[in-house]
Design an enzyme around this catalytic site. Structure first.
Site, short mmCIF file in Angstrom:
data_model
loop_
_atom_site.label_atom_id
_atom_site.label_comp_id
_atom_site.label_asym_id
_atom_site.label_seq_id
_atom_site.Cartn_x
_atom_site.Cartn_y
_atom_site.Cartn_z
N GLY A 114 1.16 -1.72 -0.18
CA GLY A 114 0.17 -0.10 -0.02
C GLY A 114 0.73 1.39 0.28
N SER A 115 2.23 1.29 -0.16
CA SER A 115 2.88 2.16 -0.32
C SER A 115 1.79 3.26 -1.29
CB SER A 115 3.84 1.94 -1.05
OG SER A 115 4.69 1.67 -2.46
N ASN A 116 1.54 2.58 -2.91
CA ASN A 116 0.67 3.89 -3.71
C ASN A 116 -0.20 4.68 -3.17
OD1 ASN A 116 2.72 3.94 -6.03
ND2 ASN A 116 2.48 2.05 -5.74
N MET A 155 -3.71 -7.25 -8.23
CA MET A 155 -3.14 -8.15 -8.34
C MET A 155 -4.60 -9.27 -9.08
SD MET A 155 0.11 -7.00 -8.80
CE MET A 155 1.59 -8.08 -8.92
N LEU A 164 -9.22 -7.89 -14.30
CA LEU A 164 -10.79 -7.65 -13.49
C LEU A 164 -11.49 -8.30 -15.34
CD1 LEU A 164 -10.32 -4.25 -11.83
CD2 LEU A 164 -11.76 -7.03 -11.18
N ASN A 202 -5.53 2.28 -13.52
CA ASN A 202 -4.43 1.18 -12.98
C ASN A 202 -2.38 1.58 -13.55
OD1 ASN A 202 -3.54 -1.44 -12.50
ND2 ASN A 202 -2.79 -2.32 -14.58
N HIS A 232 0.54 0.70 -13.60
CA HIS A 232 1.89 -0.70 -14.21
C HIS A 232 3.71 0.24 -13.58
CE1 HIS A 232 2.90 -4.06 -15.96
NE2 HIS A 232 2.98 -3.69 -16.61
N ASP A 239 -2.54 -5.03 -18.27
CA ASP A 239 -2.19 -3.64 -18.51
C ASP A 239 -2.17 -3.41 -19.21
OD1 ASP A 239 -1.17 -4.12 -15.92
OD2 ASP A 239 0.48 -5.85 -16.32
N GLU A 251 6.64 6.56 -9.05
CA GLU A 251 5.23 5.41 -9.09
C GLU A 251 3.97 6.23 -8.15
OE1 GLU A 251 4.91 0.84 -9.90
OE2 GLU A 251 5.57 1.07 -7.35
C1 GRF Z 1 3.65 -1.39 -7.06
O1 GRF Z 1 4.54 -1.33 -7.95
C2 GRF Z 1 2.47 -1.80 -8.37
O2 GRF Z 1 3.39 -1.80 -9.41
C3 GRF Z 1 2.25 -3.19 -8.84
O3 GRF Z 1 3.27 -3.63 -7.50
C4 GRF Z 1 3.49 -2.34 -6.65
C5 GRF Z 1 2.07 -2.44 -4.91
O4 GRF Z 1 2.87 -1.33 -3.89
N1 GRF Z 1 2.11 -3.77 -9.35
P1 GRF Z 1 2.63 -0.96 -3.33
O5 GRF Z 1 1.48 -2.12 -2.73
O6 GRF Z 1 2.02 0.31 -3.33
O7 GRF Z 1 3.23 -0.33 -2.15
#
Ligand code: GRF
Length: 194
Positions: A13-15, A91, A94, A106, A108, A149, A178
């Protein structure tokens, strides 16, 4: 009126955190109204909960079809009334019907058309070590159908390999890009939709 975001996650969940932070700082005129994970006990959960965001885990049943799971997924998301559903490390592929139901973005970790599917960063790194490529990158795209993707690109950015890169150092730079690009893409799509 601020944009309603639902974020779907399968990992750390860093994004998701980058999106939450951008909403909190005013960088995005948006609110994360719900986070849904397809796995139990992942790192994204505490991030959502600490931010006071509605958090739900929806795990697939044994041998459940994609169609059945996605129907339950759509039902779980609908009450949050999202303007955009963001796949931030989600992951699962859909179904077309689900893609028609929501406006999807999405993330990628590769350039458009490259390394679709899982382990994109590791496969790109291996390609670089084999002398096949000199750069990879990140893209955020819309998801009109079941393509993996693929879909209209909203933003993308090249991330070059650097001498001495191992997978960890490269991954670290990719994550930094990202975290910035996912926010930019939401901002851009929001402008397109308004
Ligand atoms: C990211 O690198 C995303 O692009 C990939 O999975 C990772 C998820 O990272 N598909 P996070 O869960 O957001 O830390």
């Amino acid at each position: 009126m601020s944009l309603r975001l639902v974020v779907l996650v399968s990992g750390g969940g860093s994004n998701l955190q980058a999106i939450i932070d951008a909403c909190g700082s005013g960088r995005l005129d948006a609110e994360v109204v719900g986070v849904l994970a397809n796995r139990e006990g992942i790192g994204a959960g505490p991030r959502a909960q600490e931010a006071g965001i509605d958090y739900r885990e929806l795990t697939p049943y044994v041998a459940e079809s994609r169609y059945s799971y996605d129907a339950r997924l759509a039902e779980a998301i609908a009450p949050w009334r999202p303007d955009i559903v963001v796949l931030a490390g989600w992951m699962r592929v859909l179904t077309a019907e689900f893609c028609r139901t929501f406006e999807l973005l999405n993330l990628h970790p590769a350039l458009p058309g490259e390394f679709p599917g899982i382990n994109a960063v590791a496969r790109a790194h291996a390609g670089w070590r084999a002398g096949e490529i000199t750069e990879s990158g990140v893209m955020v795209h819309r998801v009109p159908d079941e393509g993996v993707d693929s879909g209209p690109v909203v933003v993308s950015e090249v991330v070059p390999f650097e001498p001495g890169d191992d997978l960890k150092t490269f991954e670290r730079r990719m994550h930094t890009v990202e975290h910035r690009l996912i926010v930019e893409a939401i901002d851009q799509l929001a402008k397109e939709l308004s």
